[in-house]
Motif scaffolding. Structure first.
Motif, PDB file in Angstrom:
ATOM      1  N   ASP A 273      -0.042 -13.442 -42.279  1.00 12.94           N
ATOM      2  CA  ASP A 273       0.093 -14.594 -43.163  1.00 12.94           C
ATOM      3  C   ASP A 273      -0.118 -14.144 -44.597  1.00 12.94           C
ATOM      4  OD1 ASP A 273       0.065 -16.983 -44.514  1.00 12.94           O
ATOM      5  OD2 ASP A 273      -1.480 -17.931 -43.278  1.00 12.94           O
ATOM      6  N   GLY A 274       0.993 -13.926 -45.314  1.00 19.49           N
ATOM      7  CA  GLY A 274       0.925 -13.420 -46.677  1.00 19.49           C
ATOM      8  C   GLY A 274       0.378 -14.397 -47.689  1.00 19.49           C
ATOM      9  N   GLU A 275       0.007 -15.598 -47.252  1.00 18.43           N
ATOM     10  CA  GLU A 275      -0.645 -16.553 -48.142  1.00 18.43           C
ATOM     11  C   GLU A 275      -2.126 -16.246 -48.318  1.00 18.43           C
ATOM     12  OE1 GLU A 275       0.788 -19.145 -49.927  1.00 18.43           O
ATOM     13  OE2 GLU A 275       2.605 -18.090 -49.277  1.00 18.43           O
ATOM     14  N   TRP A 276      -2.683 -15.395 -47.453  1.00 18.97           N
ATOM     15  CA  TRP A 276      -4.106 -15.080 -47.505  1.00 18.97           C
ATOM     16  C   TRP A 276      -4.354 -13.651 -47.971  1.00 18.97           C
ATOM     17  CZ3 TRP A 276      -7.970 -18.331 -47.609  1.00 18.97           C
ATOM     18  CH2 TRP A 276      -7.885 -19.561 -46.949  1.00 18.97           C
ATOM     19  N   ILE A 277      -5.404 -13.480 -48.770  1.00 15.06           N
ATOM     20  CA  ILE A 277      -5.842 -12.175 -49.269  1.00 15.06           C
ATOM     21  C   ILE A 277      -7.335 -12.033 -48.981  1.00 15.06           C
ATOM     22  CG2 ILE A 277      -6.243 -10.773 -51.335  1.00 15.06           C
ATOM     23  CD1 ILE A 277      -3.770 -12.305 -52.536  1.00 15.06           C
ATOM     24  N   GLU A 278      -7.729 -10.907 -48.405  1.00 15.90           N
ATOM     25  CA  GLU A 278      -9.138 -10.581 -48.225  1.00 15.90           C
ATOM     26  C   GLU A 278      -9.515  -9.542 -49.268  1.00 15.90           C
ATOM     27  OE1 GLU A 278     -12.772  -8.597 -46.814  1.00 15.90           O
ATOM     28  OE2 GLU A 278     -10.813  -7.693 -47.184  1.00 15.90           O
ATOM     29  N   PHE A 279     -10.730  -9.640 -49.826  1.00 17.82           N
ATOM     30  CA  PHE A 279     -11.186  -8.616 -50.770  1.00 17.82           C
ATOM     31  C   PHE A 279     -12.674  -8.395 -50.600  1.00 17.82           C
ATOM     32  CE2 PHE A 279     -11.500 -12.626 -53.094  1.00 17.82           C
ATOM     33  CZ  PHE A 279     -12.724 -12.545 -53.749  1.00 17.82           C
ATOM     34  N   ALA A 280     -13.123  -7.254 -51.109  1.00 12.27           N
ATOM     35  CA  ALA A 280     -14.525  -6.869 -50.987  1.00 12.27           C
ATOM     36  C   ALA A 280     -15.200  -6.927 -52.345  1.00 12.27           C
ATOM     37  CB  ALA A 280     -14.647  -5.466 -50.400  1.00 12.27           C
ATOM     38  N   ALA A 281     -16.482  -7.296 -52.335  1.00 13.93           N
ATOM     39  CA  ALA A 281     -17.273  -7.364 -53.554  1.00 13.93           C
ATOM     40  C   ALA A 281     -18.480  -6.444 -53.433  1.00 13.93           C
ATOM     41  CB  ALA A 281     -17.740  -8.793 -53.815  1.00 13.93           C
ATOM     42  N   ASP A 282     -18.989  -6.016 -54.564  1.00 16.02           N
ATOM     43  CA  ASP A 282     -20.167  -5.161 -54.594  1.00 16.02           C
ATOM     44  C   ASP A 282     -21.045  -5.582 -55.772  1.00 16.02           C
ATOM     45  OD1 ASP A 282     -21.696  -2.826 -53.724  1.00 16.02           O
ATOM     46  OD2 ASP A 282     -21.062  -1.933 -55.620  1.00 16.02           O
ATOM     47  N   PRO A 283     -22.350  -5.829 -55.583  1.00 19.69           N
ATOM     48  CA  PRO A 283     -23.103  -5.734 -54.333  1.00 19.69           C
ATOM     49  C   PRO A 283     -22.872  -6.929 -53.416  1.00 19.69           C
ATOM     50  CG  PRO A 283     -24.534  -6.469 -56.086  1.00 19.69           C
ATOM     51  CD  PRO A 283     -23.210  -6.152 -56.731  1.00 19.69           C
ATOM     52  N   ALA A 284     -23.689  -6.988 -52.327  1.00 25.15           N
ATOM     53  CA  ALA A 284     -23.514  -7.989 -51.264  1.00 25.15           C
ATOM     54  C   ALA A 284     -23.682  -9.415 -51.816  1.00 25.15           C
ATOM     55  CB  ALA A 284     -24.524  -7.730 -50.154  1.00 25.15           C
ATOM     56  N   PRO A 285     -23.090 -10.395 -51.099  1.00 28.87           N
ATOM     57  CA  PRO A 285     -22.286 -10.278 -49.884  1.00 28.87           C
ATOM     58  C   PRO A 285     -20.922  -9.674 -50.179  1.00 28.87           C
ATOM     59  CG  PRO A 285     -22.312 -12.551 -50.607  1.00 28.87           C
ATOM     60  CD  PRO A 285     -23.277 -11.817 -51.482  1.00 28.87           C
ATOM     61  N   ARG A 286     -20.323  -9.047 -49.167  1.00 28.78           N
ATOM     62  CA  ARG A 286     -19.159  -8.197 -49.398  1.00 28.78           C
ATOM     63  C   ARG A 286     -17.813  -8.881 -49.167  1.00 28.78           C
ATOM     64  NH1 ARG A 286     -17.790  -2.633 -49.588  1.00 28.78           N
ATOM     65  NH2 ARG A 286     -15.750  -2.195 -48.670  1.00 28.78           N
ATOM     66  N   MET A 287     -17.630  -9.574 -48.058  1.00 25.98           N
ATOM     67  CA  MET A 287     -16.297  -9.978 -47.635  1.00 25.98           C
ATOM     68  C   MET A 287     -15.945 -11.400 -48.093  1.00 25.98           C
ATOM     69  SD  MET A 287     -15.948  -8.336 -43.820  1.00 25.98           S
ATOM     70  CE  MET A 287     -17.303  -9.275 -43.138  1.00 25.98           C
ATOM     71  N   PHE A 288     -14.759 -11.511 -48.761  1.00 27.27           N
ATOM     72  CA  PHE A 288     -14.276 -12.783 -49.270  1.00 27.27           C
ATOM     73  C   PHE A 288     -12.791 -12.926 -48.937  1.00 27.27           C
ATOM     74  CE2 PHE A 288     -17.981 -11.858 -51.720  1.00 27.27           C
ATOM     75  CZ  PHE A 288     -18.529 -13.072 -52.095  1.00 27.27           C
ATOM     76  N   ARG A 289     -12.308 -14.167 -49.026  1.00 29.44           N
ATOM     77  CA  ARG A 289     -10.877 -14.387 -48.923  1.00 29.44           C
ATOM     78  C   ARG A 289     -10.458 -15.471 -49.895  1.00 29.44           C
ATOM     79  NH1 ARG A 289     -10.216 -17.200 -42.894  1.00 29.44           N
ATOM     80  NH2 ARG A 289     -11.324 -19.151 -43.337  1.00 29.44           N
ATOM     81  N   VAL A 290      -9.165 -15.456 -50.224  1.00 27.51           N
ATOM     82  CA  VAL A 290      -8.600 -16.428 -51.149  1.00 27.51           C
ATOM     83  C   VAL A 290      -7.115 -16.557 -50.843  1.00 27.51           C
ATOM     84  CG1 VAL A 290      -8.073 -14.706 -52.933  1.00 27.51           C
ATOM     85  CG2 VAL A 290      -8.461 -17.092 -53.590  1.00 27.51           C
ATOM     86  N   ARG A 291      -6.552 -17.724 -51.102  1.00 26.65           N
ATOM     87  CA  ARG A 291      -5.111 -17.873 -50.932  1.00 26.65           C
ATOM     88  C   ARG A 291      -4.382 -17.212 -52.087  1.00 26.65           C
ATOM     89  NH1 ARG A 291      -3.025 -20.746 -46.918  1.00 26.65           N
ATOM     90  NH2 ARG A 291      -4.385 -22.131 -45.715  1.00 26.65           N
ATOM     91  N   ARG A 292      -3.114 -16.879 -51.859  1.00 23.68           N
ATOM     92  CA  ARG A 292      -2.331 -16.164 -52.865  1.00 23.68           C
ATOM     93  C   ARG A 292      -2.196 -16.954 -54.160  1.00 23.68           C
ATOM     94  NH1 ARG A 292       2.982 -16.246 -53.679  1.00 23.68           N
ATOM     95  NH2 ARG A 292       3.429 -17.197 -51.646  1.00 23.68           N
ATOM     96  N   ASP A 293      -2.285 -18.280 -54.092  1.00 20.90           N
ATOM     97  CA  ASP A 293      -2.203 -19.084 -55.307  1.00 20.90           C
ATOM     98  C   ASP A 293      -3.558 -19.254 -55.992  1.00 20.90           C
ATOM     99  OD1 ASP A 293      -3.527 -20.845 -53.656  1.00 20.90           O
ATOM    100  OD2 ASP A 293      -1.956 -22.375 -53.649  1.00 20.90           O
ATOM    101  N   GLY A 294      -4.611 -18.597 -55.458  1.00 23.41           N
ATOM    102  CA  GLY A 294      -5.938 -18.664 -56.052  1.00 23.41           C
ATOM    103  C   GLY A 294      -6.815 -19.772 -55.509  1.00 23.41           C
ATOM    104  N   SER A 295      -6.303 -20.553 -54.582  1.00 23.55           N
ATOM    105  CA  SER A 295      -7.077 -21.662 -54.039  1.00 23.55           C
ATOM    106  C   SER A 295      -7.919 -21.217 -52.850  1.00 23.55           C
ATOM    107  CB  SER A 295      -6.143 -22.801 -53.605  1.00 23.55           C
ATOM    108  OG  SER A 295      -5.307 -22.386 -52.537  1.00 23.55           O
ATOM    109  N   GLU A 296      -8.879 -22.044 -52.496  1.00 19.16           N
ATOM    110  CA  GLU A 296      -9.744 -21.880 -51.335  1.00 19.16           C
ATOM    111  C   GLU A 296     -10.489 -20.542 -51.298  1.00 19.16           C
ATOM    112  OE1 GLU A 296      -8.176 -23.298 -47.533  1.00 19.16           O
ATOM    113  OE2 GLU A 296      -6.442 -24.107 -48.618  1.00 19.16           O
ATOM    114  N   PRO A 297     -11.102 -20.115 -52.408  1.00 17.49           N
ATOM    115  CA  PRO A 297     -11.932 -18.899 -52.330  1.00 17.49           C
ATOM    116  C   PRO A 297     -13.128 -19.152 -51.427  1.00 17.49           C
ATOM    117  CG  PRO A 297     -12.307 -20.044 -54.397  1.00 17.49           C
ATOM    118  CD  PRO A 297     -11.154 -20.750 -53.738  1.00 17.49           C
ATOM    119  N   GLU A 298     -13.491 -18.144 -50.646  1.00 13.76           N
ATOM    120  CA  GLU A 298     -14.522 -18.346 -49.639  1.00 13.76           C
ATOM    121  C   GLU A 298     -15.211 -17.025 -49.311  1.00 13.76           C
ATOM    122  OE1 GLU A 298     -14.870 -20.086 -45.052  1.00 13.76           O
ATOM    123  OE2 GLU A 298     -12.909 -19.595 -45.899  1.00 13.76           O
ATOM    124  N   CYS A 299     -16.533 -17.062 -49.243  1.00  7.09           N
ATOM    125  CA  CYS A 299     -17.295 -15.917 -48.716  1.00  7.09           C
ATOM    126  C   CYS A 299     -17.224 -15.978 -47.199  1.00  7.09           C
ATOM    127  CB  CYS A 299     -18.740 -15.971 -49.188  1.00  7.09           C
ATOM    128  SG  CYS A 299     -19.756 -14.635 -48.540  1.00  7.09           S
TER     129      CYS A 299
END
Length: 236
Positions: free
Chosen positions: A138-164
């Motif tokens: 599903d190319g509408e979703w992007i996962e990315f990592a952050a540093d420092p913790a917490p690490r795993m996040f996702r966001v829709r390709r249009d920038g909506s619904e960011p979520e840890c």
């Protein structure tokens, strides 16, 4: 991301043999080496192949660019003044590039259209961002990592619904998350304790195996995972 072209005939790699990072390809396993770029400021870990293998996308300073493997022509897809773009990933339909960015103390995620129609920043973030990657189904979703913790996040390709995706602190060393082949779920290491799986829809986490896993690489079907070990290094 795969370093092999889809037909497995060529391997794409970065080398400093000319004094600066440039892209090369070699006909696998022992064919001639061909230099693909001669540019300034190429990010050494940014290159990613298009789904058909004909194009390589990469970043250099504030540019997201594409390289035609046939004639070695380079096309600017998106420019943002003053930033440093990082690693790239391409959507499964080949239409979008995602990359991390840094501007002074500011961090973010940017996308660009592979047809040259431009791009935009979709995430502004207070911490370092690395490893943005499109969901393989599903190319509408992007996962990315952050540093420092917490690490795993996702966001829709249009920038909506960011979520840890998983709240944890630095006492739990979560690292090296990637998609589990074509299952669409995530796998990640809780070093040096376990290899775990997260259901993309429910976010339920299960343990695959209690082990000292470090770097992880699943097969395309998502049925097996290859990993190395670290402190102690006991092999593969």
């Amino acid at each position: 991301t795969s370093a092999f072209t889809p037909d497995s005939r060529f391997l794409i790699f970065t080398s400093y043999r000319t004094g600066s990072p440039q892209l090369y390809e070699v006909e696998f396993p022992d064919g001639p080496i061909r230099q693909l770029t001669d540019v300034h400021g190429l990010h050494p870990y940014s290159a990613v192949l298009s789904p058909d293998g004909n194009t390589i996308y990469f970043t250099r300073k504030g540019n997201i660019e594409s390289l035609n493997r046939q004639d070695l022509s380079i096309r600017l897809l998106y420019h943002l003044e003053g930033v440093q773009f990082g690693e790239c990933d391409v959507s499964q339909d080949g239409n979008w590039i995602v990359t991390a960015l840094k501007l002074g103390q500011n961090n973010g995620v940017a996308i660009a259209a592979t047809n040259g129609d431009g791009g935009k920043v979709i995430v502004d973030f207070p911490r370092t961002i690395i490893h943005p990657q499109f969901h393989p189904l599903d190319g509408e979703w992007i996962e990315f990592a952050a540093d420092p913790a917490p690490r795993m996040f996702r966001v829709r390709r249009d920038g909506s619904e960011p979520e840890c995706l998983y709240e944890h602190d630095n006492d739990e060393f979560v690292v090296h998350e990637t998609f589990l082949g074509e299952t669409g779920d995530l796998i990640f290491t809780v070093w040096n304790k376990a290899l775990k799986r997260m259901d993309w829809k429910s976010r339920e986490i299960t343990t695959i195996i209690e082990t000292n896993a470090w770097h992880i690489s699943p097969n395309r079907a998502g049925t097996k995972v290859l990993y190395d070990t670290n402190h102690p290094d006991r092999g593969l």
